[in-house]
Every structure is written in C-alpha cells, then in structure tokens.
Design an enzyme around this catalytic site. Structure first.
Site, mmCIF file in Angstrom:
data_model
loop_
_atom_site.group_PDB
_atom_site.id
_atom_site.type_symbol
_atom_site.label_atom_id
_atom_site.label_comp_id
_atom_site.label_asym_id
_atom_site.label_seq_id
_atom_site.Cartn_x
_atom_site.Cartn_y
_atom_site.Cartn_z
ATOM 1 N N ASP A 34 0.845 -1.200 0.000
ATOM 2 C CA ASP A 34 0.000 0.000 0.000
ATOM 3 C C ASP A 34 0.876 1.242 0.000
ATOM 4 O OD1 ASP A 34 -2.040 -1.713 0.178
ATOM 5 O OD2 ASP A 34 -2.717 -1.107 2.190
ATOM 6 N N PHE A 37 2.305 1.959 -3.379
ATOM 7 C CA PHE A 37 1.227 2.447 -4.243
ATOM 8 C C PHE A 37 0.945 3.932 -3.953
ATOM 9 C CE2 PHE A 37 -3.096 3.228 -5.583
ATOM 10 C CZ PHE A 37 -3.206 2.519 -6.774
ATOM 11 N N ASP A 38 0.847 4.245 -2.660
ATOM 12 C CA ASP A 38 0.548 5.627 -2.278
ATOM 13 C C ASP A 38 1.644 6.598 -2.705
ATOM 14 O OD1 ASP A 38 -1.879 5.062 -1.283
ATOM 15 O OD2 ASP A 38 -1.213 4.847 0.806
ATOM 16 N N LEU A 84 -35.456 -8.036 -16.464
ATOM 17 C CA LEU A 84 -35.647 -9.473 -16.638
ATOM 18 C C LEU A 84 -37.000 -9.861 -16.088
ATOM 19 C CD1 LEU A 84 -32.182 -10.590 -15.271
ATOM 20 C CD2 LEU A 84 -32.957 -10.878 -17.624
ATOM 21 N N GLU A 113 -25.847 -17.271 -14.202
ATOM 22 C CA GLU A 113 -25.048 -16.262 -13.489
ATOM 23 C C GLU A 113 -25.739 -15.891 -12.199
ATOM 24 O OE1 GLU A 113 -24.818 -12.857 -16.029
ATOM 25 O OE2 GLU A 113 -23.839 -13.993 -17.622
ATOM 26 N N LYS A 115 -27.468 -13.167 -9.750
ATOM 27 C CA LYS A 115 -28.185 -11.905 -9.912
ATOM 28 C C LYS A 115 -27.728 -10.989 -8.780
ATOM 29 C CE LYS A 115 -32.720 -10.083 -11.046
ATOM 30 N NZ LYS A 115 -32.686 -8.860 -10.253
ATOM 31 N N ASP A 117 -27.276 -7.981 -6.376
ATOM 32 C CA ASP A 117 -28.309 -7.074 -5.876
ATOM 33 C C ASP A 117 -27.725 -5.681 -5.698
ATOM 34 O OD1 ASP A 117 -30.759 -6.320 -5.081
ATOM 35 O OD2 ASP A 117 -30.670 -7.223 -3.088
ATOM 36 N N ARG A 136 -29.663 3.129 -15.099
ATOM 37 C CA ARG A 136 -30.730 2.559 -15.893
ATOM 38 C C ARG A 136 -31.849 3.581 -16.115
ATOM 39 N NH1 ARG A 136 -35.455 -0.391 -14.959
ATOM 40 N NH2 ARG A 136 -35.913 -1.708 -16.732
ATOM 41 N N GLU A 172 -23.466 -4.509 -12.753
ATOM 42 C CA GLU A 172 -24.183 -4.158 -11.535
ATOM 43 C C GLU A 172 -23.186 -3.607 -10.516
ATOM 44 O OE1 GLU A 172 -27.416 -4.796 -11.771
ATOM 45 O OE2 GLU A 172 -28.204 -4.793 -9.721
ATOM 46 N N TYR A 224 -21.717 -7.810 -16.798
ATOM 47 C CA TYR A 224 -22.428 -8.989 -17.307
ATOM 48 C C TYR A 224 -22.941 -8.893 -18.732
ATOM 49 C CZ TYR A 224 -26.449 -6.260 -15.637
ATOM 50 O OH TYR A 224 -27.352 -5.278 -15.409
ATOM 51 N N LYS A 315 -35.723 -15.806 -8.564
ATOM 52 C CA LYS A 315 -35.489 -15.059 -7.323
ATOM 53 C C LYS A 315 -35.561 -15.999 -6.133
ATOM 54 C CE LYS A 315 -36.663 -10.508 -7.864
ATOM 55 N NZ LYS A 315 -36.120 -9.346 -7.252
ATOM 56 N N CYS A 409 -49.495 8.548 25.176
ATOM 57 C CA CYS A 409 -48.303 8.872 24.398
ATOM 58 C C CYS A 409 -47.042 8.609 25.234
ATOM 59 C CB CYS A 409 -48.348 10.344 23.977
ATOM 60 S SG CYS A 409 -46.826 10.882 23.175
ATOM 61 N N CYS A 412 -45.431 12.282 25.947
ATOM 62 C CA CYS A 412 -46.054 13.365 26.718
ATOM 63 C C CYS A 412 -47.241 12.892 27.539
ATOM 64 C CB CYS A 412 -46.470 14.495 25.781
ATOM 65 S SG CYS A 412 -47.907 14.080 24.787
ATOM 66 N N CYS A 427 -51.082 10.856 18.749
ATOM 67 C CA CYS A 427 -51.054 11.720 19.923
ATOM 68 C C CYS A 427 -51.501 13.082 19.423
ATOM 69 C CB CYS A 427 -49.636 11.804 20.492
ATOM 70 S SG CYS A 427 -49.447 13.179 21.647
ATOM 71 N N CYS A 433 -46.048 18.140 22.505
ATOM 72 C CA CYS A 433 -45.419 16.821 22.607
ATOM 73 C C CYS A 433 -44.022 16.905 21.980
ATOM 74 C CB CYS A 433 -46.293 15.802 21.894
ATOM 75 S SG CYS A 433 -45.587 14.156 21.852
HETATM 76 S S1 IVH Z 1 -28.790 -9.314 -17.590
HETATM 77 C C1 IVH Z 1 -31.935 -7.598 -20.618
HETATM 78 N N1 IVH Z 1 -27.364 -10.342 -15.653
HETATM 79 O O1 IVH Z 1 -31.139 -7.399 -12.782
HETATM 80 C C2 IVH Z 1 -31.594 -7.852 -19.224
HETATM 81 N N2 IVH Z 1 -28.880 -8.602 -15.116
HETATM 82 O O2 IVH Z 1 -34.154 -7.056 -14.098
HETATM 83 C C3 IVH Z 1 -30.168 -7.632 -18.987
HETATM 84 N N3 IVH Z 1 -28.854 -7.952 -12.756
HETATM 85 O O3 IVH Z 1 -31.407 -4.181 -13.265
HETATM 86 C C4 IVH Z 1 -29.803 -7.923 -17.628
HETATM 87 N N4 IVH Z 1 -27.334 -9.385 -12.103
HETATM 88 O O4 IVH Z 1 -28.980 -4.806 -13.385
HETATM 89 C C5 IVH Z 1 -28.301 -9.439 -15.987
HETATM 90 N N5 IVH Z 1 -26.032 -11.349 -14.049
HETATM 91 C C6 IVH Z 1 -26.938 -10.435 -14.381
HETATM 92 C C7 IVH Z 1 -27.517 -9.573 -13.430
HETATM 93 C C8 IVH Z 1 -28.489 -8.665 -13.837
HETATM 94 C C9 IVH Z 1 -28.137 -8.409 -11.722
HETATM 95 C C10 IVH Z 1 -29.855 -6.872 -12.659
HETATM 96 C C11 IVH Z 1 -29.782 -5.871 -13.758
HETATM 97 C C12 IVH Z 1 -31.183 -5.367 -13.940
HETATM 98 C C13 IVH Z 1 -32.012 -6.443 -13.321
HETATM 99 C C14 IVH Z 1 -32.842 -7.093 -14.394
#
Ligand code: IVH
Length: 670
Positions: A34, A37-38, A84, A113, A115, A117, A136, A172, A224, A315, A409, A412, A427, A433
């Site tokens: 580090d 790098f710094d 999706l 893959e 998904k 979050d 988006r 993402e 992705y 999901k 309450c 008060c 209340c 209050c």
């Molecule tokens: S493909 C045409 N791959 O899920 C659809 N989406 O409803 C292209 N997301 O907001 C999306 N992981 O950002 C794809 N491995 C993945 C993903 C992914 C998360 C999110 C994406 C989008 C939502 C789709």
C-alpha cells in the site's frame, strides 16, 4: 522538470497505477505494498498539480474523487436497458425452458449467473478509454454519473488491447457487505441514521454530488453484458470472457459464479448450489439469471416490451429467521402518529444484524397476537425495515401475557386517539409533545422542504430543550448569541445556519407549504395546492368543498387542511412566518401558455433558480418540446452553468439560438 519529461513520467506512473489497481481490485492480487502504491500516486498527483495540462480525466488520481456534480444530466440509452422477467419456483423455470425449446430446434446452451443485488450501470468506452457511465433510469434514459463511477476501482479507466473502438458494457454496481457494515458502524458512532441495506446504500451513494464520498465508500462492480453494433463473439459467454481480458471484473468460473449448462437439470443444479452457498458470498445476490448463450438464438427468441425472451431470473425466497421478542417500544412521528417497534434478540439476516422490526400499527400487532417473550419469524423483503411475519406459538411460555397497544403517548402521556377506519393511533398534543415539536422543525428544514443547511436533529433537540424555539417561526428569531451558546456551535457553523435561514426566505411557496407539515400534505399535494390556490390566504379561507374539487385532493386531505386552519394557532403561525419574510404566494412563472409552441428546446448544464426538471416542465407547460441532443431541428439551447464546450460549439455551428436561464424565464413571462 520540463513538460516533456513530466509527460513521460505521468504516462509511466499512470500505466503502472492502472495496472496495480487492476491486479488488486479485479484479480485480488497485490503486486506492491500500500505504501509503495501511495508513493506513486502522490508523485502523480504532484505532477498533475504542477502541470495541470497533463491531468487526464481518467487518471488514476480520479479514483479518489473530488469532482462535484450539481445535477446529473439525463441522457438517452443507445440500447434500451431492459429488465428481466422474474420467476420464483423451479416449475416456472421448467416451463420457461420448454417454451424456449419450442422456438429453437437445435441444441441450446444456457449460461447461469448470479443476480447481483445492486444498481445497473451502462458504461461506454471509446478507443479503450472510459467515456461515460449512465444509470438505468426508466430504461430509455438514465442519469450521467461518470465522476462517481470513475471512483469504482473494479471498473477500468483504460482497457487492455484489443478492444472494440466504441462499445457499451453493462453490469451491476454494489456495496460489499463488509463495506456496508463498516459504514453503518461509523454512522452509529457519529449518531447518524443507519442505512437500511447494501442495495439502497449503493444506489444512494451513486447519486451523491461529491464523488469524494463515493470513493470512500468502496463500491464494487461485476460486468455482465457487452453491447455493440457488430460483435466479434457469437455468444454471451465468450463476450463475458472477452470483457475479462479487457480488464473488467467478471464472475469467476472456478468459483462457479458463472456456468455453462446444456439443459434444465443443469440450471436447477446451479440454483440449488447458490441457494445454499449465497450466505458465504461477500456481497448480496437476490437470485440467479439464466441466459440463452448463442447470440443467434437470442435474436431468434427476441424480446417482449420489457424484457428479453432469452433470459429469465430466478429469485430466491426471502430469508426468514426466528428470534425472540424482547420488548415493544413506541415511536412518535412529527404528525403524532404512533409506530410500534419490536426490539429483538439480535439475529443475522440476509447479510446484516437485525435488532428491530416495525410492527406498523395496533391492527398488525393484534393480527400477530403478540405475547411477551414470543419467538417470532422475521423476514427482510424488498422493504427497508425487516418485518415480523409470524409467531412460533409452540414456543410461547405458559401464562405469557398479550402485548397491549399503549393508551397514552410515550413522550407526553396524552391520551392517544384513533379514528374509525384508520389504522394508526395519534397523539393529539401537537403543540407540546416534544418529538412532534422537534419532528415538525426537522421536517421544515429538511432538504425536500426548506433545505436549510447547518442544523441537525441534535441541535434542534437542544434548541427546543433550551426553550429557544417552540415552533418553526421561532427559527427566524434565533440570535447569533443564542446559537453560539449551544454545544458544538462555533462562529462558522452559526453563521452558516443564519445564512441558511436567510436564504430559505427565497424558497417558493410550494416548498414552504410542504414544510408546514400539515398531515397528508406531501410534496405533490403542496404543488397542486399552490398551483390551484396561488396563496396561503386563499387556502386558509377555502371551504372544504373548494378543496375537494381541486385536482388530486381527496376528502382525507381536504379535511386535514381545513381542520388545520380551524386552529387559530396555526393561522397565527403563518402570520409570524409572513413577518419573517417567507414566501406565501405563488409567483407567476408564466405557466400554461403556448409561448414556446412549435419549438424544440435543449437544456444543458446546471441552473441557479430552478432544477433541470423544473425547467423541462416549464418548457412543456408553455407548449415547447424537450429534446436531449442538439441537432439541426433544435430551436433554442438553454445554457446553464458548467455546460460542456462541445455542445456549445455544436449549437453555435448550427446557428442555434443560445439563451441563459434568466432570458428563458423572461421569455415565458406573460
Ligand atoms: S442481464 C436484458 N445479468 O437485474 C436484461 N442482469 O431485471 C439484462 N442484474 O437491473 C440484464 N445481475 O442490473 C443481468 N447477471 C446479471 C444480473 C443482472 C443483476 C440486474 C440488472 C437489472 C435487473 C434485471
């Protein structure tokens, strides 16, 4: 050092730092300490300061942020950003796969893959250099948040060759769990409100104006999907691998984060594997994405209006855990609404430790039939606060007492009231209050209302307790000396606050109206009321019938407003606020005309008096058409501050009329 030598060294340092950065954040390898790098980064910073012309917007020094963006520009996506379609059961996956097989006769390969979050992002690269990053948004257009995205170290600013000349990559952005917990620990120490979950925090972080704060939050990103007019690859999997070669962070094959399978059993195996293993990931996923691998087959399958037919998400069920109820406490909101909150034996759920859950209202508590010491099931859905979904009656202690909703309450001791047909207890001691008094002041100064800087919840508490303020109008008679006598208020912060209060006098009527905190009068309702009645006097003297007839004002809101102003104290408060100089009349903004009819107008940059959205709305209300890019068809360019020189040049090359905000406002004044 002369410029030439400096330029060479800048290039050398920049390449080296980009490379180390890639190894560390994409490949998880440290090639240097580090400290080293710094040192290199400092050297580069020094040179960039000395020779500002050598500072590139994609320099490794930009990773630390610092650029401030006032309003993010809205831009159109070249390729729409679809979503999706979701499934929740294995049967639905089987059905989806059968549908696919009906269209595609030949063998089909699927890519599975995770998904992730987080927040979707589209990043464009031109000639191997980071060009722009867009959220988006509504799928057709999103916000340009490049300075914030540049700070994310898993996203390369320069690519390794070979790369397409011009392409977009999507992925993402997310906040790793460890970062999320660290951030909340810090916030707790500083007595700041805690963030709800990593996804919302990532999303909020990306919208911050100060990219320096974004840099500190250590967001991460998995990529992705590649989007380009002509692709070298013939399938998705190869495109993702190619992205990896260019320097992007892609899911690791060896960790099974991505997998090629040839039938539905392979898909179901992948789902089962990650349903179990996802707890061990250092970030949150909310499901699995399955994609048909071949681009040709994807094309054959096509799209519905919202999503591709060649991909689907599975999901995971929301996680549910059992824990013991310790007690129920009650919060008093600024309108006097009482919210019961369950205090729980801390339990780990979906990546965070849960200690409290909202119980919403008395009805909800009755439905659950909560008893003291009950074992309860807690779920974290998409919502911010986890909720209790059920009680484990088998574990209820014998003789445990039912938990009764309180009658007084907690702040008060006034008797609580509940109206027929409403779920919430209130209340009614609005004026004395303490949490209501403080809450109303906090609401008034909040960003969406009067946006008064320099006053936090703690200072408000202290000012109320010291007897300096009892209501919002008292804010305007606070003196320098009174403020200086408060804890943690020094000369600079006092002046800041006084300036903030002074500036708030210029806030438009609808903001003041919203700031009053009348029950059920939110931002939208305030705007509607201001537009329909034009002044507070007209609203105060409006009959219930006149209120109900207003666009979007229902019976509940109308009743609340007329009751509010039946109370002479509330009318007196308006009088005091008027004396303080606040705005209680709607200024004529030249709304609703056809003064701009037939004109195609582009706005660019940031504006002083109105937000970009407000200006766009004014254009529409006066008959004009908003357009996002300059072309021969553009009639007027409304140029704000900080607009890009290239746009300005293009507009003047095309002989388009360029006006500033003030001129624009003059145009639409009747
Ligand atoms: S493909 C045409 N791959 O899920 C659809 N989406 O409803 C292209 N997301 O907001 C999306 N992981 O950002 C794809 N491995 C993945 C993903 C992914 C998360 C999110 C994406 C989008 C939502 C789709």
């Amino acid at each position: 050092m002369n410029v030439e030598v400096a330029a060479n060294r800048v290039k050398e340092l920049s390449d080296l730092l980009h490379h180390y950065n890639y190894l560390y954040y994409v490949k998880n390898e440290s090639a240097v300490s580090d400290y080293e790098f710094d040192q290199l980064l400092k050297e580069l910073e020094g040179l960039e300061q000395q020779f500002p012309d050598l500072a590139d917007e994609n320099s490794p020094t930009k990773r630390v942020g610092g650029d401030i963006t006032k309003n993010f520009e809205t831009v159109k996506h070249k390729y729409p950003m679809l979503s999706l379609s979701n499934t929740y059961s294995k049967e639905e996956i089987v059905e989806w796969e059968e549908r696919i097989k009906k269209t595609i006769e030949s063998d089909i390969e699927y890519v599975c893959e995770l998904k992730y979050d987080g927040v979707a992002i589209g990043i464009r690269y031109v000639n191997g250099i980071f060009h722009s990053a867009v959220t988006r948004g509504d799928g057709t257009q999103g916000e340009l948040i490049s300075p914030n995205v540049r700070t994310i170290k898993a996203i390369p600013l320069k690519l390794s060759a070979p790369y397409p000349d011009d392409f977009e990559i999507r992925g993402e952005i997310f906040m790793p769990l460890q970062e999320f917990e660290k951030l909340n620990e810090e916030r707790k120490k500083n007595e700041l409100a805690l963030f709800a979950n990593p996804r919302n925090t990532a999303s909020g972080t990306l919208k911050l104006q100060d990219s320096g704060i974004v840099a500190d939050r250590n967001l991460d990103c998995f990529l992705y999907g590649l989007y380009q007019d002509r692709a070298e690859q013939t399938n998705h999997f190869d495109a993702v691998s190619f992205a990896g070669e260019m320097g992007f962070k892609i899911p690791r094959l060896e960790e099974k984060m991505i997998s090629k399978v040839s039938n539905v059993d392979g898909i179901l195996d992948f789902i089962a594997y990650w349903d179990e293993k996802r707890k061990d990931l250092p970030f949150e996923i909310d499901g699995i994405v399955i994609k048909v691998n071949s681009y040709r087959q994807q094309e054959e399958l096509g799209y519905t209006a919202k999503s591709p037919r060649w991909a689907i998400s599975f999901k995971f069920k929301t996680e549910r855990v059992e824990t013991q109820l310790q007690s129920v406490s009650y919060q008093v909101g600024r309108t006097g609404a009482i919210t019961p909150v369950a205090n729980l034996e801390p339990v780990y759920l979906g990546g965070t430790t849960v200690k409290r859950a909202s119980l919403h209202n008395a009805e909800q508590m009755e439905k659950l039939d909560l008893h003291e010491g009950d074992y309860v099931f807690v779920e974290k859905g998409g919502e911010i606060i986890p909720k209790i979904v059920d009680v484990n009656e088998d574990k209820r202690a014998e003789g445990a007492r039912v938990i009764q909703f309180i009658a007084h309450c907690p702040a008060c001791s006034s008797v609580l009231a509940k109206e027929d047909g409403e779920a919430q207890h209130y209340c009614l001691n609005e004026k004395a209050c303490p949490p209501q008094v403080k809450g109303k002041i906090e609401h008034f100064i909040s960003r969406r209302a009067m946006n008064i800087d320099g006053l936090g919840a703690e200072t408000i508490d202290a000012l109320v307790e010291a007897g300096f303020i009892r209501n919002i109008s008292d804010l305007y008679s606070l003196s320098y000396e009174q403020l200086l006598s408060m804890d943690r208020m020094a000369d600079k912060s006092v002046r800041n606050l006084l300036d903030g209060l002074e500036a708030s006098k210029a806030m438009p009527f609808e903001k003041v109206l919203f700031g009053l905190g009348i029950r059920f009068v939110g931002e939208t309702v305030s705007k509607k009321l201001a537009k329909a009645f034009k002044s507070i006097d007209a609203i105060i003297s409006a009959s219930y019938d006149a209120l109900v007839e207003t666009d979007e004002i229902g019976e509940k809101i109308a009743l609340s407003i007329s009751n509010h102003f039946k109370d002479q104290d509330n009318v007196d408060l308006i009088q005091q606020l008027k004396l303080a100089g606040l705005c209680f009349e709607k200024e004529d903004e030249g709304m609703d005309s056809d003064l701009l009819a037939g004109l195609s107008i582009v706005i660019s940059g940031t504006f002083n008096q109105y937000s970009r959205d407000e200006i766009k709305k004014m254009i529409e209300m006066n008959g004009g058409k908003n357009s996002s890019s300059i072309s021969k068809k553009t009639s007027i360019l409304v140029a704000g501050e900080n607009m890009g020189p290239s746009k300005l040049k293009k507009a003047s090359d095309l002989n388009i009329e360029i006006i500033n905000e003030e001129e624009f406002l003059n145009r639409i004044k009747k």
